[in-house]
Design an enzyme around this catalytic site. Structure first.
Site, PDB file in Angstrom:
ATOM      1  N   ASP A  12       0.570  -0.851  -0.285  1.00 47.16           N
ATOM      2  CA  ASP A  12      -0.502  -0.210   0.483  1.00 47.16           C
ATOM      3  C   ASP A  12       1.447   1.213  -0.387  1.00 47.16           C
ATOM      4  OD1 ASP A  12      -2.417   1.177   0.283  1.00 47.16           O
ATOM      5  OD2 ASP A  12      -2.673   1.926   1.768  1.00 47.16           O
ATOM      6  N   GLU A  67      -0.389  -0.851  -4.516  1.00 47.05           N
ATOM      7  CA  GLU A  67      -1.268   0.943  -5.124  1.00 47.05           C
ATOM      8  C   GLU A  67      -0.618   1.586  -4.555  1.00 47.05           C
ATOM      9  OE1 GLU A  67      -3.803   3.412  -2.571  1.00 47.05           O
ATOM     10  OE2 GLU A  67      -2.253   1.882  -2.049  1.00 47.05           O
TER      11      GLU A  67
END
Length: 77
Positions: A12, A67
Site C-alpha cells: 500500500d 497500490e
C-alpha cells in the site's frame, strides 16, 4: 502464505515509499525521466524488489499488487 493461506500480498502507498517527494504535488505525464532519477528512494525500491523476489521464490503463483498513494492517483489526468 501457507499458514494463513494467503495467495498474495498488497503493498500500500507505494508512491509514498518510492519517491522522496512522496507523490505530493507531483504527477507523471508518462516521460520515463519522471519515474527515475534522484527523486527515487533507492532503499524502498530495493525493498520492494527483494520482497517481490522472495515471495515469488517461495510461491511462483503468488500475486503481488502495488497500490499508489491516494494523493498521487488523484492528480493523474
Amino acid at each position: 502464505m501457507e499458514e494463513y493461506r494467503f495467495d498474495g500480498f498488497r503493498f500500500d502507498g507505494v508512491t509514498s515509499m518510492l519517491y522522496h517527494h512522496h507523490g505530493i504535488g507531483s504527477g507523471f505525464s508518462g516521460d520515463y525521466a519522471e519515474y527515475f532519477g534522484l527523486q527515487v528512494d533507492e532503499d524502498s525500491l530495493v525493498y520492494l524488489m527483494l520482497a517481490n523476489h522472495i515471495l515469488h521464490t517461495l510461491n511462483k503463483d503468488c500475486i503481488t499488487i502495488a497500490e499508489v498513494s491516494h494523493m498521487f492517483s488523484s492528480e493523474i489526468h
